[in-house]
Structures are given as structure tokens and as C-alpha cells.
Design a protein around this motif. Sequence first.
Motif, PDB file in Angstrom:
ATOM      1  N   ASN A  56      73.875  50.069  48.511  1.00 37.18           N
ATOM      2  CA  ASN A  56      73.112  48.862  48.843  1.00 37.18           C
ATOM      3  C   ASN A  56      72.264  49.006  50.097  1.00 37.18           C
ATOM      4  N   ASN A  57      72.358  50.138  50.770  1.00 38.52           N
ATOM      5  CA  ASN A  57      71.735  50.263  52.088  1.00 38.52           C
ATOM      6  C   ASN A  57      70.689  51.377  52.107  1.00 38.52           C
ATOM      7  N   GLN A  58      69.928  51.507  51.003  1.00 41.64           N
ATOM      8  CA  GLN A  58      68.930  52.566  50.905  1.00 41.64           C
ATOM      9  C   GLN A  58      67.541  52.052  51.283  1.00 41.64           C
ATOM     10  N   PRO A  59      66.786  52.837  52.051  1.00 42.30           N
ATOM     11  CA  PRO A  59      65.421  52.416  52.393  1.00 42.30           C
ATOM     12  C   PRO A  59      64.572  52.256  51.137  1.00 42.30           C
ATOM     13  N   VAL A  60      63.599  51.357  51.206  1.00 40.38           N
ATOM     14  CA  VAL A  60      62.637  51.225  50.122  1.00 40.38           C
ATOM     15  C   VAL A  60      61.821  52.512  50.050  1.00 40.38           C
ATOM     16  N   GLN A 258      51.661  48.670  66.793  1.00 37.06           N
ATOM     17  CA  GLN A 258      50.741  47.541  66.860  1.00 37.06           C
ATOM     18  C   GLN A 258      51.200  46.379  65.986  1.00 37.06           C
ATOM     19  N   SER A 259      51.983  46.676  64.964  1.00 38.05           N
ATOM     20  CA  SER A 259      52.539  45.650  64.079  1.00 38.05           C
ATOM     21  C   SER A 259      53.702  46.263  63.309  1.00 38.05           C
ATOM     22  N   TYR A 260      54.324  45.443  62.497  1.00 39.98           N
ATOM     23  CA  TYR A 260      55.474  45.903  61.707  1.00 39.98           C
ATOM     24  C   TYR A 260      55.364  45.351  60.287  1.00 39.98           C
ATOM     25  N   LYS A 261      55.706  46.191  59.331  1.00 34.88           N
ATOM     26  CA  LYS A 261      55.839  45.734  57.941  1.00 34.88           C
ATOM     27  C   LYS A 261      57.330  45.526  57.664  1.00 34.88           C
ATOM     28  N   VAL A 262      57.676  44.326  57.251  1.00 36.00           N
ATOM     29  CA  VAL A 262      59.071  43.991  56.998  1.00 36.00           C
ATOM     30  C   VAL A 262      59.226  43.666  55.512  1.00 36.00           C
ATOM     31  N   MET A 263      60.003  44.478  54.831  1.00 37.43           N
ATOM     32  CA  MET A 263      60.279  44.249  53.414  1.00 37.43           C
ATOM     33  C   MET A 263      61.677  43.658  53.281  1.00 37.43           C
ATOM     34  N   ILE A 264      61.758  42.458  52.694  1.00 34.84           N
ATOM     35  CA  ILE A 264      63.041  41.799  52.453  1.00 34.84           C
ATOM     36  C   ILE A 264      63.305  41.836  50.959  1.00 34.84           C
ATOM     37  N   THR A 265      64.476  42.348  50.583  1.00 36.85           N
ATOM     38  CA  THR A 265      64.827  42.494  49.166  1.00 36.85           C
ATOM     39  C   THR A 265      66.123  41.769  48.874  1.00 36.85           C
ATOM     40  N   ASN A 266      66.126  40.990  47.813  1.00 33.90           N
ATOM     41  CA  ASN A 266      67.356  40.381  47.298  1.00 33.90           C
ATOM     42  C   ASN A 266      68.017  41.402  46.395  1.00 33.90           C
ATOM     43  N   ASP A 271      64.232  40.838  43.665  1.00 32.93           N
ATOM     44  CA  ASP A 271      63.024  40.219  44.209  1.00 32.93           C
ATOM     45  C   ASP A 271      62.785  40.711  45.634  1.00 32.93           C
ATOM     46  N   ALA A 272      61.543  41.040  45.942  1.00 31.73           N
ATOM     47  CA  ALA A 272      61.208  41.560  47.268  1.00 31.73           C
ATOM     48  C   ALA A 272      59.887  40.969  47.739  1.00 31.73           C
ATOM     49  N   THR A 273      59.804  40.742  49.037  1.00 34.04           N
ATOM     50  CA  THR A 273      58.582  40.225  49.651  1.00 34.04           C
ATOM     51  C   THR A 273      58.326  40.985  50.942  1.00 34.04           C
ATOM     52  N   GLU A 274      57.059  41.377  51.144  1.00 33.89           N
ATOM     53  CA  GLU A 274      56.689  42.066  52.384  1.00 33.89           C
ATOM     54  C   GLU A 274      56.024  41.085  53.342  1.00 33.89           C
ATOM     55  N   PHE A 275      56.439  41.136  54.600  1.00 35.58           N
ATOM     56  CA  PHE A 275      55.882  40.297  55.651  1.00 35.58           C
ATOM     57  C   PHE A 275      55.284  41.195  56.742  1.00 35.58           C
ATOM     58  N   ILE A 276      54.299  40.678  57.451  1.00 35.60           N
ATOM     59  CA  ILE A 276      53.701  41.389  58.577  1.00 35.60           C
ATOM     60  C   ILE A 276      54.069  40.647  59.857  1.00 35.60           C
ATOM     61  N   GLU A 287      64.050  33.314  49.315  1.00 39.67           N
ATOM     62  CA  GLU A 287      65.060  32.646  48.491  1.00 39.67           C
ATOM     63  C   GLU A 287      66.216  33.585  48.161  1.00 39.67           C
ATOM     64  N   PHE A 288      67.441  33.113  48.407  1.00 38.91           N
ATOM     65  CA  PHE A 288      68.630  33.874  48.044  1.00 38.91           C
ATOM     66  C   PHE A 288      69.816  32.916  47.976  1.00 38.91           C
ATOM     67  N   ALA A 289      70.793  33.294  47.193  1.00 43.55           N
ATOM     68  CA  ALA A 289      71.999  32.490  47.021  1.00 43.55           C
ATOM     69  C   ALA A 289      73.114  33.060  47.900  1.00 43.55           C
ATOM     70  N   PRO A 290      74.188  32.298  48.122  1.00 38.15           N
ATOM     71  CA  PRO A 290      75.240  32.760  49.033  1.00 38.15           C
ATOM     72  C   PRO A 290      75.841  34.109  48.681  1.00 38.15           C
ATOM     73  N   ALA A 291      75.991  34.429  47.409  1.00 35.58           N
ATOM     74  CA  ALA A 291      76.651  35.677  47.031  1.00 35.58           C
ATOM     75  C   ALA A 291      75.679  36.841  46.910  1.00 35.58           C
ATOM     76  N   GLU A 292      74.429  36.659  47.280  1.00 34.57           N
ATOM     77  CA  GLU A 292      73.413  37.686  47.100  1.00 34.57           C
ATOM     78  C   GLU A 292      73.097  38.366  48.432  1.00 34.57           C
ATOM     79  N   GLY A 293      73.270  39.694  48.468  1.00 34.16           N
ATOM     80  CA  GLY A 293      73.019  40.447  49.680  1.00 34.16           C
ATOM     81  C   GLY A 293      71.534  40.640  49.935  1.00 34.16           C
ATOM     82  N   ILE A 294      71.185  40.842  51.199  1.00 40.04           N
ATOM     83  CA  ILE A 294      69.796  41.001  51.608  1.00 40.04           C
ATOM     84  C   ILE A 294      69.612  42.380  52.248  1.00 40.04           C
ATOM     85  N   LEU A 295      68.606  43.113  51.783  1.00 40.79           N
ATOM     86  CA  LEU A 295      68.245  44.410  52.360  1.00 40.79           C
ATOM     87  C   LEU A 295      66.959  44.234  53.164  1.00 40.79           C
TER      88      LEU A 295
END
Length: 644
Positions: A56-60, A258-266, A271-276, A287-295
Motif C-alpha cells: 500500500n505504500n508504493q510511489p506513483v 518552486q512548487s510541489y505536485k501532490v498526488m492523493i490516491t484512495n 481514485d486519484a487527484t493531483e494538486f499543486i 473524498e474517502f470513507a473511514p475504512a479507505e486508506g490514503i496514499l
Amino acid sequence: MRKFYFLMLACAMFAMTASAQVMNLQKNSLPEGVKHFLETPVGKKFNADQIMSVWNNQPVQGAHKAVQTETVFTETFDNLTAGSQDAPDNLDLGAQPQEFVDGLADNPGWTMFLTYQAGGCVYLGFDEVGDDGPGYLMTPDMDLLGVYRFHAKVKNVNPDAQGVGLQYFVLDNDPLNPHMLGASTLPMTSEWTEVVLEIGYGVPTTAIMFYSWKGKILVDDVMIEKVTYSLDTPENINCEMSDINKLHITWDAVENAQSYKVMITNNATGDATEFIADTNSLDAEFEFAPAEGILVNVVAVNAEGESYPGTKYFPTLGPTSLEAPVALDATDVTENGFTAHWQPVSMAYDYKLFVNHTHTVAQEGEELVYFDDDFSSIPFDSDDSRSTVMTQDGQLVLLDDYLAYPGWGSYLISVQTGLIGISNVYESFGFPGVLIGPKADYSFGGGKVNITGTGMSFLDDCIVTVGWAKDNPNAYGSKFVFDGETKEIEMAPGNPQAFSVELEGGTAGSRIMFKMTDAVSGGDMACFVGELKISTSLSVGDHVSRDLPATKASFDAASAEVNCAFSDGDVCKYYVTANYGDVVSPESNVIVVQRQTEGVEAITECEDATATYYTVDGRMVNAANTPSGVYVVRKGGKTVKVMK
């Protein structure tokens, strides 16, 4: 639809044989690649928890902008000339002396299992007879401190496994402390495809093992290169939940970024979304539910390039406790029910509303429903590990999170959308397949209940016995035994079959138990599919107090409708709990709802011997010896409210 449920069950539930009595059922929730790895000679050194902690802890994986690359390892397999891609050689290299394998490979130290020459590449086979699983290939131990990219060409030649990925496991082969560094899956097709794996967590004794869990793949041209980035990897990533579906993420600032790309994955949904982010902090809605881990993956960026991603997996987020909600007075009280209200609680993911209804029967034959559920509100399918609910300590597991009516329990059960299935795989250990209800007043209707539903078994014909149960605290295993009348329900594999039985002898405080009493050796599963109902008929004058089905409301709700026949003189009590996964708040205060129509008198004196007096929760009292308060009175066929 029911055939669909059966297929789901048949594909994903228990492989119940005589030896399955001691199997670890939780293993069924592991990815197939992990399950088969555990069966290999290398995999037997590890347990499932060790693997999943890194799975569960692998880089994208992606084409991050590297400044420089340097090839440090190549393997062409050009000397493995026997056989061909269409007809691999039949000599298992994994069974040959290491010196023989080293003489064929460009680099000594390869570990092979069910591996064969295939005309200048290698073929990873599959044990078609025994249980040794798929063939695998593992690189020599290498010093991979830093960031490295692993390249290989692979081709899936198993016609029955198209769409199956290539599993990889990154190992630390330190002889004194071998452990898992990384594990996951890479895409693979029926054509020659280059797979690329980037790792930044290597050690001086790193080895990379890969295979397909269904076997039969070709591998060629392995190459490993050292990768240099212009920026350091972001470290010390932290993620907290600031509110429902809102995250606050921080990490150490990277020099010259100068900035950071942050990828959040359920990890549960993919489902994954990239933020700057302009700084080393980010507030994000995700969006995530209580039993769903976040990477969380964080990449530092500047005009020259990017960093290797910093990565951290958060298996659980959310509160460790919740405040009790404050229940508010009901509104819209009518003959069809009312609307319950409460004050929202911070961090609550959802709410549960519990209602008790006290009612005096005015019409002969009115139905009293003890249980009526089609299981459609259960959110899990058979592939979800949460669909298997099992005792961890030998105690009955309550099913309040899955069933509409509280208080039911089991020892080992499958809960899926549209069905529940009780299993007797642990029967030899004293835990038969059972479904046991809460204590209730079954004295109504002369102690008779009607039990209807549809059901089926999994492997073979079986019998489910239903009857009254009593506690037996000295029993081995299950603490419940039948006490009184029982009836048998026959179930068979295939399409669900309807059943209907009548049970007599119920009393106040009785409880109903369903128990598998005849099943195939080694265990089976009896499933209630789509419907299970328990009811009785009432008589005029019966005074009934019953729990209504619990109502679940979302985190943004502050009210819920309660639909019930709310007759003149009826009393309802309700309370609310706030929930976040397994975290449940204390119960709220109790709200009493009474329905009084025009023309009902209020009595202030309560010493009338011709009347019967009840508290609002349905207990009969002696009118002359009660404290001041509100009471419900029946006199001459009329129900009134008493103010004492």
C-alpha cells in the motif's frame, strides 16, 4: 439478479474443504498476487501483514524528470538458447545447480523457480499438478542505495489470464534480517511490453522478484539504471483529516523547490487527484470513507526538473472519539410518523437513529414485525474484505452495522449487498454457522411467529434449524443452545428457494436462532438471499413496545424521517449516535414523542382503579405509588395522557 449474487459468492468466498477448518479466512481479502507469493519458497519467509504494509505504500509510477541516468545492470538472456517462445525447453532451471544457471546468465546469482529457456529469453511456468504456484525470477542481490529504475520486457502467453498484471516484490536479502521493501503490480499484455519500476528505497542487498500469479509469461532484456534528480525527495509527509473529505498535508520544504505536485490516491477505489502547492503545506478536498486508506505522493518541482516522489501511506485517518450528538424535539408528528432532529457533531461521517415505538393495538390481526430485511443496504460486494465478518475472541459478533434491526449476531458470516451467509467452517471448534437474534417479547400472537424468506446453500444440500435459543454459558464454543420448538429449513445450491415456517412457544425475553445442523463435511454456507422476515399477528388491547429499524443518515444531515403507524396515544422514544467507521459516539439524550389528537383529555388525578397506567416506555405501574410525571392511561377502550 440472484444468480449474480451466487456467482459472486462462488468466485470469492471460502474454498471449504476438510482442511479449511483451520484456514485463515482473512487471506481471501489479499490481492491474488500476494496470496500466490506466500505459497512460493521465497514468500514463505514472510507473512501477509509484512507484504501489505509495503504493497500500500508504493510511489506513483511515472516518467519523473531525471537529470541523469546511468546503466548499472543488464541481462539479455541471449545464452538461454534452448526451446523457443512458442515451445519453451522442458528443463526447469530452478531445479538445476546454481553453477549451471550462472553459466547461462550474463550475471551470476539469479534465483529461478519453474523457469525455462525459451530461445533467448526466459519462460516462467506454472505448477499444473501440485500447489507450488507460478514460476518466478529474482535478480542477484545488488547495492541499490539511492534511486533506480528497473526495466524489463514481458509478454503474457497465458490465454486464460489476459489482463493479469506483473507482480513485483522488492526484497532485502540481508541473511541476518531479510524483509520486504516494496510490492505491487505493473501492467502487462499479450504483446511484448516494456515495464518500468522506479524505486528509491533500496539497500545494499536488494533483489527484485517478479512473476504473474497465473504463470506462463516470457521475460527478456532486464536493465537497471541509477537515476539522479535535480531536487531532493520530500520527506516527513504528514496527513490529517481536518473535516469530512478534507485533508491537511504537510512535508519538509525542499531546497530550491518552486512548487510541489501532490498526488492523493484512495487505495480502496483507485481514485486519484493531483494538486499543486506553492509551499510545503496543502489543504485539499478529497473524498474517502473511514475504512479507505490514503496514499500521498509529493514531488518537488523547479525549472530544471523534479524530485523522486516522497511517499507515505495512511491506512486510517479520522477521529479516535466523537462527542455525543444532542437530540432535539421531533416535528411534523402525524399518524404516519414524525421527523427526528439532532445537532451535528464535528468529524461524524454518518449518524444512526434508534427508535422505540410503544403502541396499543386497536385492530384485530395487526402485524407485528420483529425483523424484515432484504440486505440491500449492505454496501459490500464479495471482493471487499469487509464482507467477511468473523469472531476474533470466540464471542458473538454483533451485526448492527450491516442489518436494519439491531442486536443480531454470528460467529462467521458473509455480508454482501442482497445476501447474508452463515458458515459452519469452524463447527469442529465449537462455533457452528448461526444467526442469533436479540431478546424480544415473543409472547404476542399466542407465542407464534411466522418466518419467511429465500435461501440457498453454497456447496451441497444443507439444513438450517430455526428455534428458540437460550444462553448456555458453560458450553464449549458457542454459548447458545436450542430450548423449545425447532423447525428445519432445507437449502440447496443454485437459485434461491422460498421457505416459510411457523414457530410456537415464544415468550417475553425469548430469542430466535438459525443454526446449520446438517452440511457437507468440512463446512458449507447457508445464505439468506434478498429477504428474511419474522412477524406475528396481534390482538386488540395488546400493548407492544418494539424497536424500529435503525436509520442511517449522512454526515451533512441533521434530521431523518421516521415512518411508522403512529396512532393516537402511541409513544416513540429516539436517540442518536454519531459514527466514523468503528468509532461510535456515546448515545445522545432520549427524546419522547407522543401523539395526542384533539379531544383527548388530560387527567390530573390518577387513582382511578378502573384504568390501567403505563410509563412512556410501556411499563405498567401502580398509579397510587408513582412519582410526578407523564403517563399513558387506558380506560374504557380509550387512551389518554395523564399529568400527575
